[in-house]
Design a protein around this motif. Structure first.
Motif, PDB file in Angstrom:
ATOM      1  N   ASN A  78       0.832  -1.204   0.000  1.00 55.97           N
ATOM      2  CA  ASN A  78       0.000   0.000   0.000  1.00 55.97           C
ATOM      3  C   ASN A  78       0.868   1.256   0.000  1.00 55.97           C
ATOM      4  O   ASN A  78       0.624   2.185  -0.774  1.00 55.97           O
ATOM      5  N   ARG A  79       1.898   1.278   0.851  1.00 53.67           N
ATOM      6  CA  ARG A  79       2.787   2.437   0.922  1.00 53.67           C
ATOM      7  C   ARG A  79       3.565   2.639  -0.373  1.00 53.67           C
ATOM      8  O   ARG A  79       3.894   3.772  -0.731  1.00 53.67           O
ATOM      9  N   MET A  80       3.853   1.539  -1.082  1.00 53.04           N
ATOM     10  CA  MET A  80       4.617   1.618  -2.334  1.00 53.04           C
ATOM     11  C   MET A  80       3.725   1.787  -3.567  1.00 53.04           C
ATOM     12  O   MET A  80       4.229   1.935  -4.684  1.00 53.04           O
ATOM     13  N   GLY A  81       2.416   1.743  -3.367  1.00 51.34           N
ATOM     14  CA  GLY A  81       1.495   1.874  -4.492  1.00 51.34           C
ATOM     15  C   GLY A  81       1.456   0.642  -5.379  1.00 51.34           C
ATOM     16  O   GLY A  81       1.189   0.739  -6.578  1.00 51.34           O
ATOM     17  N   ILE A  82       1.728  -0.514  -4.794  1.00 53.93           N
ATOM     18  CA  ILE A  82       1.714  -1.786  -5.545  1.00 53.93           C
ATOM     19  C   ILE A  82       0.440  -2.542  -5.206  1.00 53.93           C
ATOM     20  O   ILE A  82       0.077  -2.666  -4.042  1.00 53.93           O
ATOM     21  N   ARG A  83      -0.234  -3.022  -6.250  1.00 51.33           N
ATOM     22  CA  ARG A  83      -1.478  -3.772  -6.051  1.00 51.33           C
ATOM     23  C   ARG A  83      -1.212  -5.272  -6.112  1.00 51.33           C
ATOM     24  O   ARG A  83      -0.204  -5.711  -6.663  1.00 51.33           O
ATOM     25  N   LYS A  84      -2.119  -6.043  -5.565  1.00 49.31           N
ATOM     26  CA  LYS A  84      -2.012  -7.503  -5.648  1.00 49.31           C
ATOM     27  C   LYS A  84      -1.958  -7.944  -7.106  1.00 49.31           C
ATOM     28  O   LYS A  84      -1.225  -8.858  -7.471  1.00 49.31           O
ATOM     29  N   LYS A  85      -2.706  -7.258  -7.941  1.00 52.69           N
ATOM     30  CA  LYS A  85      -2.725  -7.562  -9.373  1.00 52.69           C
ATOM     31  C   LYS A  85      -1.327  -7.400  -9.977  1.00 52.69           C
ATOM     32  O   LYS A  85      -0.940  -8.158 -10.862  1.00 52.69           O
ATOM     33  N   ASP A  86      -0.572  -6.425  -9.487  1.00 50.41           N
ATOM     34  CA  ASP A  86       0.783  -6.223  -9.995  1.00 50.41           C
ATOM     35  C   ASP A  86       1.659  -7.443  -9.721  1.00 50.41           C
ATOM     36  O   ASP A  86       2.462  -7.841 -10.565  1.00 50.41           O
ATOM     37  N   LEU A  87       1.508  -8.029  -8.530  1.00 51.84           N
ATOM     38  CA  LEU A  87       2.278  -9.232  -8.199  1.00 51.84           C
ATOM     39  C   LEU A  87       1.910 -10.389  -9.128  1.00 51.84           C
ATOM     40  O   LEU A  87       2.769 -11.167  -9.542  1.00 51.84           O
ATOM     41  N   LYS A  88       0.624 -10.488  -9.441  1.00 49.20           N
ATOM     42  CA  LYS A  88       0.177 -11.540 -10.364  1.00 49.20           C
ATOM     43  C   LYS A  88       0.686 -11.281 -11.778  1.00 49.20           C
ATOM     44  O   LYS A  88       1.216 -12.173 -12.425  1.00 49.20           O
ATOM     45  N   ASP A  89       0.537 -10.045 -12.234  1.00 44.93           N
ATOM     46  CA  ASP A  89       0.940  -9.700 -13.603  1.00 44.93           C
ATOM     47  C   ASP A  89       2.438  -9.877 -13.826  1.00 44.93           C
ATOM     48  O   ASP A  89       2.863 -10.267 -14.910  1.00 44.93           O
TER      49      ASP A  89
END
Length: 74
Positions: free
Chosen positions: A12-23
């Motif tokens: 959240n602090r880095m602006g990374i979404r769960k979707k980003d980890l999947k993608d």
């Protein structure tokens, strides 16, 4: 129990979404669901996350002893 709230906070602090980890194929959707439910994941998964975030495991997860969990529920 292993809790992953530190991972979600870091993301959240880095602006990374769960979707980003999947993608980026860091972890699968199934593994993300396991982590959301604080279920067991492999050390390989933890290794991949630490590599991606350039961090130590204690920055993305926490061990919570069962005794503390029982006290919290009372």
């Amino acid at each position: 129990m292993i809790a992953f709230y530190r991972l979600w906070d870091k993301m959240n602090r880095m602006g990374i979404r769960k979707k980003d980890l999947k993608d980026k194929k860091i972890v699968s959707a199934a593994t993300i669901n396991k982590m959301k439910n604080n279920e067991i994941v492999t050390t390989e998964t933890i290794d991949k996350l630490c590599e991606y975030f350039q961090c130590q495991p204690d920055e993305i997860l926490e061990f919570i002893p069962n005794e503390h969990e029982k006290e919290r529920l009372q």
